[in-house]
Design a protein around this motif. Structure first.
Motif, PDB file in Angstrom:
ATOM      1  N   GLN A   1       0.831  -1.209   0.000  1.00 38.96           N
ATOM      2  CA  GLN A   1       0.000   0.000   0.000  1.00 38.96           C
ATOM      3  C   GLN A   1       0.861   1.253   0.000  1.00 38.96           C
ATOM      4  N   ILE A   2       1.562   1.396  -1.119  1.00 40.26           N
ATOM      5  CA  ILE A   2       2.544   2.455  -1.290  1.00 40.26           C
ATOM      6  C   ILE A   2       2.209   3.198  -2.582  1.00 40.26           C
ATOM      7  N   CYS A   3       2.300   4.522  -2.527  1.00 42.72           N
ATOM      8  CA  CYS A   3       2.030   5.315  -3.723  1.00 42.72           C
ATOM      9  C   CYS A   3       3.124   5.059  -4.765  1.00 42.72           C
ATOM     10  N   PRO A   4       2.743   4.706  -5.999  1.00 44.32           N
ATOM     11  CA  PRO A   4       3.757   4.445  -7.020  1.00 44.32           C
ATOM     12  C   PRO A   4       4.571   5.682  -7.387  1.00 44.32           C
ATOM     13  N   ARG A   5       4.045   6.870  -7.079  1.00 44.12           N
ATOM     14  CA  ARG A   5       4.794   8.088  -7.397  1.00 44.12           C
ATOM     15  C   ARG A   5       5.753   8.470  -6.278  1.00 44.12           C
TER      16      ARG A   5
ATOM     17  N   GLY B   1       6.220   6.580  -3.141  1.00 40.55           N
ATOM     18  CA  GLY B   1       6.712   5.545  -2.240  1.00 40.55           C
ATOM     19  C   GLY B   1       6.232   5.727  -0.812  1.00 40.55           C
ATOM     20  N   THR B   2       5.255   6.585  -0.636  1.00 40.15           N
ATOM     21  CA  THR B   2       4.719   6.853   0.705  1.00 40.15           C
ATOM     22  C   THR B   2       3.422   6.068   0.907  1.00 40.15           C
ATOM     23  N   PRO B   3       2.989   5.898   2.156  1.00 38.28           N
ATOM     24  CA  PRO B   3       1.806   5.064   2.407  1.00 38.28           C
ATOM     25  C   PRO B   3       0.526   5.651   1.798  1.00 38.28           C
ATOM     26  N   LEU B   4      -0.282   4.769   1.282  1.00 38.52           N
ATOM     27  CA  LEU B   4      -1.609   5.157   0.800  1.00 38.52           C
ATOM     28  C   LEU B   4      -2.569   5.200   1.974  1.00 38.52           C
ATOM     29  N   GLU B   5      -3.718   5.818   1.750  1.00 44.87           N
ATOM     30  CA  GLU B   5      -4.794   5.737   2.734  1.00 44.87           C
ATOM     31  C   GLU B   5      -5.856   4.797   2.214  1.00 44.87           C
ATOM     32  N   VAL B   6      -6.472   4.090   3.145  1.00 46.61           N
ATOM     33  CA  VAL B   6      -7.581   3.207   2.808  1.00 46.61           C
ATOM     34  C   VAL B   6      -8.775   3.688   3.605  1.00 46.61           C
ATOM     35  N   ALA B   7      -9.864   4.010   2.909  1.00 40.21           N
ATOM     36  CA  ALA B   7     -11.037   4.568   3.586  1.00 40.21           C
ATOM     37  C   ALA B   7     -12.306   4.000   2.959  1.00 40.21           C
ATOM     38  N   LYS B   8     -13.433   4.249   3.599  1.00 39.32           N
ATOM     39  CA  LYS B   8     -14.720   3.916   2.996  1.00 39.32           C
ATOM     40  C   LYS B   8     -15.300   5.181   2.370  1.00 39.32           C
ATOM     41  N   VAL B   9     -15.586   5.115   1.092  1.00 41.93           N
ATOM     42  CA  VAL B   9     -16.235   6.241   0.419  1.00 41.93           C
ATOM     43  C   VAL B   9     -17.443   5.691  -0.315  1.00 41.93           C
ATOM     44  N   GLY B  10     -18.605   6.245  -0.019  1.00 39.40           N
ATOM     45  CA  GLY B  10     -19.818   5.714  -0.628  1.00 39.40           C
ATOM     46  C   GLY B  10     -20.017   4.244  -0.301  1.00 39.40           C
ATOM     47  N   GLY B  11     -19.547   3.862   0.897  1.00 38.00           N
ATOM     48  CA  GLY B  11     -19.728   2.483   1.325  1.00 38.00           C
ATOM     49  C   GLY B  11     -18.754   1.497   0.713  1.00 38.00           C
ATOM     50  N   ARG B  12     -17.812   1.980  -0.079  1.00 35.15           N
ATOM     51  CA  ARG B  12     -16.876   1.074  -0.756  1.00 35.15           C
ATOM     52  C   ARG B  12     -15.440   1.354  -0.306  1.00 35.15           C
ATOM     53  N   THR B  13     -14.660   0.299  -0.187  1.00 36.24           N
ATOM     54  CA  THR B  13     -13.257   0.433   0.161  1.00 36.24           C
ATOM     55  C   THR B  13     -12.547   1.256  -0.912  1.00 36.24           C
ATOM     56  N   THR B  14     -11.804   2.249  -0.452  1.00 41.04           N
ATOM     57  CA  THR B  14     -11.202   3.226  -1.368  1.00 41.04           C
ATOM     58  C   THR B  14      -9.734   3.432  -1.031  1.00 41.04           C
ATOM     59  N   TYR B  15      -8.869   3.296  -2.037  1.00 38.89           N
ATOM     60  CA  TYR B  15      -7.444   3.535  -1.886  1.00 38.89           C
ATOM     61  C   TYR B  15      -7.123   4.866  -2.550  1.00 38.89           C
ATOM     62  N   PHE B  16      -6.311   5.668  -1.870  1.00 40.42           N
ATOM     63  CA  PHE B  16      -5.840   6.889  -2.514  1.00 40.42           C
ATOM     64  C   PHE B  16      -4.556   7.365  -1.841  1.00 40.42           C
ATOM     65  N   CYS B  17      -3.855   8.274  -2.535  1.00 35.68           N
ATOM     66  CA  CYS B  17      -2.617   8.834  -1.994  1.00 35.68           C
ATOM     67  C   CYS B  17      -2.910  10.237  -1.477  1.00 35.68           C
ATOM     68  N   PRO B  18      -2.736  10.457  -0.173  1.00 40.51           N
ATOM     69  CA  PRO B  18      -3.055  11.782   0.390  1.00 40.51           C
ATOM     70  C   PRO B  18      -2.144  12.886  -0.140  1.00 40.51           C
ATOM     71  N   ILE B  19      -1.000  12.509  -0.698  1.00 38.10           N
ATOM     72  CA  ILE B  19      -0.088  13.528  -1.245  1.00 38.10           C
ATOM     73  C   ILE B  19      -0.482  13.881  -2.687  1.00 38.10           C
ATOM     74  N   CYS B  20      -0.701  12.868  -3.504  1.00 38.30           N
ATOM     75  CA  CYS B  20      -1.100  13.120  -4.908  1.00 38.30           C
ATOM     76  C   CYS B  20      -2.509  13.681  -5.008  1.00 38.30           C
TER      77      CYS B  20
END
Length: 271
Positions: A243-247, A249-268
């Motif tokens: 769970q690392i941002c490909p740009r 190399g920092t940790p991604l966040e995993v959250a629920k959005v609209g009831g669905r598991t969501t991965y995103f990079c808080p920096i990008c």
DNA sequence: CTCAGTGTTCAGTG
DNA sequence: TCACTGAACACTGA
């Protein structure tokens, strides 16, 4: 795993296998759940008819029958197709099987039974009945803009709304937002013209890339977020390794959005 | 044994 | 009616 690229890959597989075949019989393991019309009606609609063409709207796969009707397949969460000849080659979880006059068969595989099979009068009638928006590969920037610019909901669940555009599922929504550098909870009506343009471009990029790779996730570019989900079972990784941002190399966040598991990079993808 | 899940639909709320 | 949220559906596999 059927989102648009998988369904497009299934469609191409069908074109190379079952297209042109004439149906002689049909078996359904759980017809009341998986068929949208009763078994006898479906069998009557298929028997002696030839598969003469294919279409796809988003995640919906449509087969033209020689009768003029359309067979409709939706793959739910776990649907797949397999063309084969011998009983002993019947795949596990083959819930519905089409039998052809050449001795071959087509299995509708669906372990979790969310898939559905039915008949429609025409492609247009079906699209209207299901209120499907334009296919995600075809939607234009002005169409996309018009359908989301006044909406206050977070952008991610709108990308999943098949009435707005058809074909995007959970991982593609995350991938698109990552490539477009947009936070998944950003209200749609706050996207700038530039962000909308990037969003539209990212939809095309992600879908076309996934189709080129025949929806085989392991072969997707390293710049894709999808590798964070750990679906590549040929390698052993922990969530933290993956769970690392490909740009960055920092940790991604995993959250629920609209009831669905969501991965995103808080920096990008800052809010 | 428990629980999450790639999709869709429907009930309930505002 | 609309926009939105959350639960339900069935089942497997971790």
């Amino acid at each position: 795993m059927p989102e648009l690229p998988e369904v497009e890959t299934y469609r191409r597989y069908f074109e190379e296998t079952a297209l042109g075949q004439t149906v002689v019989d049909l078996k359904a393991e759980d017809p009341r759940r998986q068929l949208t019309l009763d078994y006898d009606t479906l069998l009557n609609a298929l028997k002696g008819k030839q598969f003469v063409g294919t279409h796809r709207i988003g995640k919906h796969f449509l087969v033209n029958l020689s009768s003029g009707n359309v067979l409709v397949l939706h793959f739910g969460m776990t649907g797949d197709l397999a063309y084969y000849r011998d009983e002993e080659d019947t795949p596990r979880f083959a819930r519905v099987v089409f039998y052809f006059s050449n001795g071959f068969r087509l299995a509708f595989i669906d372990s979790r039974k969310f898939g559905r099979i039915g008949i429609a009068a025409s492609i247009e009638e079906y699209q209207k009945k299901k209120a499907l928006g334009p296919d995600a590969l075809d939607i234009t920037l002005p169409q996309l803009q018009a359908s989301i610019e006044k909406r206050k909901a977070p952008i991610k669940p709108l990308l999943l709304d098949q009435k707005i555009l058809a074909g995007i599922g959970n991982w593609i929504a995350d991938e698109v937002l990552f490539q477009a550098k947009i936070n998944p909870v950003k209200p749609a009506n706050t996207l700038s013209d530039s962000e909308l343009k990037h969003l539209h471009q990212a939809i095309q990029l992600v879908l076309q890339t996934a189709i080129e790779h025949e929806a085989i996730y392991q072969t997707f570019p390293k710049s894709f977020l999808i590798h964070a989900r750990g679906w590549d079972d040929t390698v052993e990784t922990t969530a933290a390794e993956r769970q690392i941002c490909p740009r960055h190399g920092t940790p991604l966040e995993v959250a629920k959005v609209g009831g669905r598991t969501t991965y995103f990079c808080p920096i990008c993808q800052p809010l």
